[in-house]
Design an enzyme around this catalytic site. Structure first.
Site, PDB file in Angstrom:
ATOM      1  N   ASP A  42       0.854  -1.181   0.000  1.00 30.62           N
ATOM      2  CA  ASP A  42       0.000   0.000   0.000  1.00 30.62           C
ATOM      3  C   ASP A  42       0.892   1.235   0.000  1.00 30.62           C
ATOM      4  O   ASP A  42       2.019   1.175   0.504  1.00 30.62           O
ATOM      5  CB  ASP A  42      -0.904   0.012   1.245  1.00 30.62           C
ATOM      6  CG  ASP A  42      -2.192   0.796   1.040  1.00 30.62           C
ATOM      7  OD1 ASP A  42      -2.106   2.011   0.747  1.00 30.62           O
ATOM      8  OD2 ASP A  42      -3.279   0.199   1.166  1.00 30.62           O
ATOM      9  N   THR A  46      -4.958   6.204   0.394  1.00 37.51           N
ATOM     10  CA  THR A  46      -6.290   6.177   1.012  1.00 37.51           C
ATOM     11  C   THR A  46      -6.318   5.236   2.216  1.00 37.51           C
ATOM     12  O   THR A  46      -7.203   5.345   3.055  1.00 37.51           O
ATOM     13  CB  THR A  46      -7.375   5.731   0.004  1.00 37.51           C
ATOM     14  OG1 THR A  46      -7.071   4.417  -0.477  1.00 37.51           O
ATOM     15  CG2 THR A  46      -7.460   6.683  -1.166  1.00 37.51           C
ATOM     16  N   SER A 131     -16.522  -3.776  -9.756  1.00 40.66           N
ATOM     17  CA  SER A 131     -17.565  -3.003  -9.084  1.00 40.66           C
ATOM     18  C   SER A 131     -18.910  -3.159  -9.784  1.00 40.66           C
ATOM     19  O   SER A 131     -18.978  -3.313 -11.013  1.00 40.66           O
ATOM     20  CB  SER A 131     -17.170  -1.517  -9.069  1.00 40.66           C
ATOM     21  OG  SER A 131     -18.267  -0.698  -8.715  1.00 40.66           O
ATOM     22  N   SER A 132     -19.972  -3.082  -9.011  1.00 45.44           N
ATOM     23  CA  SER A 132     -21.321  -3.103  -9.578  1.00 45.44           C
ATOM     24  C   SER A 132     -21.584  -1.886 -10.457  1.00 45.44           C
ATOM     25  O   SER A 132     -22.541  -1.873 -11.235  1.00 45.44           O
ATOM     26  CB  SER A 132     -22.361  -3.158  -8.458  1.00 45.44           C
ATOM     27  OG  SER A 132     -22.255  -2.031  -7.602  1.00 45.44           O
ATOM     28  N   TYR A 155     -14.903   6.242 -12.825  1.00 41.97           N
ATOM     29  CA  TYR A 155     -14.621   5.111 -11.944  1.00 41.97           C
ATOM     30  C   TYR A 155     -15.164   3.821 -12.542  1.00 41.97           C
ATOM     31  O   TYR A 155     -14.453   2.806 -12.622  1.00 41.97           O
ATOM     32  CB  TYR A 155     -15.240   5.352 -10.567  1.00 41.97           C
ATOM     33  CG  TYR A 155     -15.177   4.134  -9.669  1.00 41.97           C
ATOM     34  CD1 TYR A 155     -13.976   3.736  -9.098  1.00 41.97           C
ATOM     35  CD2 TYR A 155     -16.320   3.376  -9.404  1.00 41.97           C
ATOM     36  CE1 TYR A 155     -13.903   2.608  -8.291  1.00 41.97           C
ATOM     37  CE2 TYR A 155     -16.254   2.249  -8.599  1.00 41.97           C
ATOM     38  CZ  TYR A 155     -15.058   1.869  -8.043  1.00 41.97           C
ATOM     39  OH  TYR A 155     -14.982   0.753  -7.254  1.00 41.97           O
ATOM     40  N   VAL A 185     -20.034  -2.689  -0.364  1.00 39.14           N
ATOM     41  CA  VAL A 185     -19.459  -3.408   0.771  1.00 39.14           C
ATOM     42  C   VAL A 185     -19.431  -2.489   1.996  1.00 39.14           C
ATOM     43  O   VAL A 185     -19.137  -1.296   1.899  1.00 39.14           O
ATOM     44  CB  VAL A 185     -18.039  -3.886   0.440  1.00 39.14           C
ATOM     45  CG1 VAL A 185     -17.502  -4.746   1.578  1.00 39.14           C
ATOM     46  CG2 VAL A 185     -18.031  -4.659  -0.879  1.00 39.14           C
TER      47      VAL A 185
END
Length: 340
Positions: A42, A46, A131-132, A155, A185
């Site tokens: 990482d 974020t 992602s949805s 995105y 989530v």
């Protein structure tokens, strides 16, 4: 059900990108509890250092402070790794509308760097977060793989491109890739702070502080909110899946549908608060309704989620309440329970 009985070969090594983030740190914790080796990477753009420090001292854990936009860093991180769980990305639909070039750099180039590094290091399985949001303006419910509309944000576009690279890396190079389309989530360690915080932790934080939350739109939008334990299961089950299941995408959700205003009212009741929300304008790029068909993940990955929204929200509320600073009734310094 669940992932507690999932087993890999002795000495199996996992690389979790975005290891200091919400989902990444939960994956690290789960894998360490199962007794396997974990590398985490990482750059703290974020993620939180507190999400890494809780694992310091565990002999099975190695942390790399590095950036996935650097190919050499990715190649070195993948050395000796059996399974890559790629979670590193910048989220938030509205923020991507403000910063499209940055999202291209991190979410597309960074993911491609990781896939290429996994290929060069003969990684067995490459599981990545989609992602949805890739369903875009497709109105039919439930959302089903193979029936997508036009994406509505940068995105969403980055995730769609990632999926195409995943398909190609399996077809052209034989790298087993599995794209997991996460549906909203939530759970422990999800950051409640900032303008782009996810709605559930943000509501909880504001209500605990007796602040008046803002709901974007009329509150009648619906989502398939998915507890973190289900996401952990999907990632680990994907690592055990066949080559025939590779190069494809899978919905990861519980398969439910919750309306935002109902969630807000439920949180007020659970927290014993009587705070009326402010209704603001709808957010650009947001979809109105989301509900997942998870039959493909069940069939191809053996995914069998056991955490309903009701069960998950109880756990989440208890976790956030434990973080409340009693002196000012706000979220104070976060001290995460974890593995030592």
């Amino acid at each position: 059900m669940g992932y507690e009985n999932v087993r890999f070969s002795e000495g199996a090594t996992f690389l979790v990108t975005g290891a200091a983030g919400f989902i990444g740190s939960n994956l690290v914790e789960a894998i360490l509890k199962l007794g396997y080796q974990v590398k985490g990477i990482d750059n703290y753009s974020t993620g939180k250092k507190g999400n890494v420090e809780i694992f310091i001292g565990n002999q099975n854990y190695t942390f790399i402070e590095g950036d996935i936009t650097n190919l050499d860093t990715c190649i070195n991180a993948c050395e000796g790794v059996d399974y890559v769980l790629h979670q590193a990305a910048w989220g938030s639909v509205p923020r991507s509308i403000e910063m499209p070039l940055f999202y291209e750099e991190v979410n597309i180039k960074g993911t491609l760097n990781m896939m290429e590094s996994a290929r060069q290091n003969d990684v067995k399985k490459f599981v990545y977060a989609s992602s949805s949001s890739v369903y875009g303006d497709e109105p039919k419910l439930p959302k089903q793989e193979g029936r997508e509309g036009n994406v509505l944000s940068p995105y969403a576009l980055t995730k769609k491109v990632d999926e195409e690279y995943g398909r190609l890396y399996t077809k052209l190079y034989g790298l087993d890739t599995y794209g997991l389309r996460y549906f909203n989530v939530f759970g422990r360690r999800q950051d409640p702070h900032g303008a782009y915080a996810a709605v559930i932790p943000k509501f909880i934080k504001q209500l605990l502080a007796n602040e008046q939350p803002t709901i974007n739109g009329d509150g009648k939008q619906s989502r398939d909110f998915t507890y973190i334990e289900n996401v952990i299961e999907a990632n680990l089950k994907a690592c055990q899946s066949s080559h025939e299941a590779a190069g494809q995408t899978y919905n990861v959700a519980f398969g439910g549908r919750e309306y935002l205003i109902d969630i807000y009212d439920g949180l007020c009741k659970a927290l014993e608060k009587d705070v009326k929300p402010i209704f603001g304008p709808e957010r650009a790029g947001d979809i109105k309704h989301s509900n997942a068909d998870i039959s493909k993940a069940k069939e191809m990955l053996g995914y069998d989620p056991e955490w309903s929204f009701e069960k998950g929200i109880e756990e989440a509320i208890d976790w956030y309440k434990s973080l409340v600073n009693e002196t000012n009734n706000t979220m104070g310094v976060v001290k995460y329970p974890g593995i030592k």
